[in-house]
Design a protein around this motif. Sequence first.
Motif, PDB file in Angstrom:
ATOM      1  N   LYS A 157       0.624  -1.256  -0.102  1.00  0.00           N
ATOM      2  CA  LYS A 157      -0.102   0.104  -0.062  1.00  0.00           C
ATOM      3  C   LYS A 157       0.924   1.373   0.103  1.00  0.00           C
ATOM      4  N   LEU A 158       0.639   2.197  -0.841  1.00  0.00           N
ATOM      5  CA  LEU A 158       1.235   3.432  -1.101  1.00  0.00           C
ATOM      6  C   LEU A 158       0.686   4.466  -0.082  1.00  0.00           C
ATOM      7  N   LEU A 159       1.641   5.109   0.605  1.00  0.00           N
ATOM      8  CA  LEU A 159       1.012   6.407   1.619  1.00  0.00           C
ATOM      9  C   LEU A 159       1.616   7.706   1.341  1.00  0.00           C
ATOM     10  N   CYS A 160       2.392   7.708   0.173  1.00  0.00           N
ATOM     11  CA  CYS A 160       2.561   9.185  -0.230  1.00  0.00           C
ATOM     12  C   CYS A 160       2.128   9.347  -1.551  1.00  0.00           C
ATOM     13  N   HIS A 161       2.737  10.650  -2.180  1.00  0.00           N
ATOM     14  CA  HIS A 161       2.089  10.774  -3.632  1.00  0.00           C
ATOM     15  C   HIS A 161       3.346  11.593  -4.316  1.00  0.00           C
ATOM     16  N   GLU A 162       3.207  11.563  -5.658  1.00  0.00           N
ATOM     17  CA  GLU A 162       4.232  12.111  -6.505  1.00  0.00           C
ATOM     18  C   GLU A 162       4.234  13.759  -6.086  1.00  0.00           C
ATOM     19  N   GLY A 163       5.512  14.159  -6.140  1.00  0.00           N
ATOM     20  CA  GLY A 163       5.786  15.583  -5.839  1.00  0.00           C
ATOM     21  C   GLY A 163       5.870  16.134  -4.547  1.00  0.00           C
ATOM     22  N   GLU A 164       5.637  15.005  -3.649  1.00  0.00           N
ATOM     23  CA  GLU A 164       5.673  15.578  -2.087  1.00  0.00           C
ATOM     24  C   GLU A 164       7.093  15.461  -1.559  1.00  0.00           C
ATOM     25  N   GLN A 165       7.404  16.507  -0.806  1.00  0.00           N
ATOM     26  CA  GLN A 165       8.588  16.686  -0.164  1.00  0.00           C
ATOM     27  C   GLN A 165       8.483  15.780   1.163  1.00  0.00           C
ATOM     28  N   VAL A 166       9.640  14.768   1.485  1.00  0.00           N
ATOM     29  CA  VAL A 166       9.613  14.030   2.796  1.00  0.00           C
ATOM     30  C   VAL A 166      10.809  14.222   3.344  1.00  0.00           C
ATOM     31  N   HIS A 167      10.685  13.810   4.446  1.00  0.00           N
ATOM     32  CA  HIS A 167      12.126  13.884   5.383  1.00  0.00           C
ATOM     33  C   HIS A 167      12.647  12.613   5.752  1.00  0.00           C
ATOM     34  N   ALA A 168      13.616  12.472   6.124  1.00  0.00           N
ATOM     35  CA  ALA A 168      14.155  11.139   6.716  1.00  0.00           C
ATOM     36  C   ALA A 168      13.203  10.574   7.810  1.00  0.00           C
ATOM     37  N   GLY A 169      12.436   9.420   7.839  1.00  0.00           N
ATOM     38  CA  GLY A 169      11.874   8.980   8.675  1.00  0.00           C
ATOM     39  C   GLY A 169      10.182   9.078   8.415  1.00  0.00           C
ATOM     40  N   ASP A 170       9.982   9.792   7.432  1.00  0.00           N
ATOM     41  CA  ASP A 170       8.474   9.939   6.974  1.00  0.00           C
ATOM     42  C   ASP A 170       8.086   8.542   6.271  1.00  0.00           C
ATOM     43  N   LYS A 171       6.837   7.817   6.624  1.00  0.00           N
ATOM     44  CA  LYS A 171       6.385   6.864   6.272  1.00  0.00           C
ATOM     45  C   LYS A 171       5.976   6.906   4.645  1.00  0.00           C
ATOM     46  N   LEU A 172       6.530   5.851   3.979  1.00  0.00           N
ATOM     47  CA  LEU A 172       6.117   5.892   2.396  1.00  0.00           C
ATOM     48  C   LEU A 172       5.182   4.992   2.118  1.00  0.00           C
TER      49      LEU A 172
END
Length: 226
Positions: free
Chosen positions: A164-179
């Motif tokens: 299951k995907l929990l993020c989306h294209e174009g999103e800025q993430v940081h180390a430790g963010d769930k993907l």
Amino acid sequence: MNARSARANYRGRRRRESPRSRYLTILSTALVASAAVALSTAAALPEPHMDDLSMETSSSYDDISTRSGDRASRSDGHGTAGTANQPAPDVWILPLRSYTVTSFFGERWGRLHPGVDLGAAEGTPFTAVAAGRVTLCRWNGGYGNNIMIDHGDGLVTVYGHASKLLCHEGEQVHAGDKLALVGNTGHSFGSHLHFEVRKDGKPVEPLAFMRRHGVDIQHHSEAIYS
């Protein structure tokens, strides 16, 4: 002329002021009057405010040090405006907390296996190993549900076979963010996370790369399951 008349005439001559004495008397009187006027004028003027003086002084200097101090005060926990605009630190972490290394980078079945497989229970959340921008978050052939993150400087990390995907294209993430959640989608045999590191579009050995960034994937796994 008797003695009394002579003394009276003498005292009269002493009381007559010479022109020089009269001039000095007039000058002294004028100076005293001027001083009195100056003192009264100064007393009537309002006292200067220190705030006004400090503002005038600071405006004549470069305000770099002031802005640096403002940034420090905003980032000390008393405000969030400053910290929100600060670049994320160059931190690299593990994508999973509990896993088993089930397959390494290298040739496998006559083809290059471009990453490392980390076995974990289906539905286990995995996270971004470093800050970046999600450039791909969808189904991608043999990778199944696939995520790619651009970390800048030609570095991209790849995460495959998610359930299951929990993020989306174009999103800025940081180390430790769930993907996403670990799964068994695409060309996969058993629930695991396929993890890759690419430099300028080419896959590099991920264990050595992560060790150079302070993360030992293999040692961490051995410590857990030893």
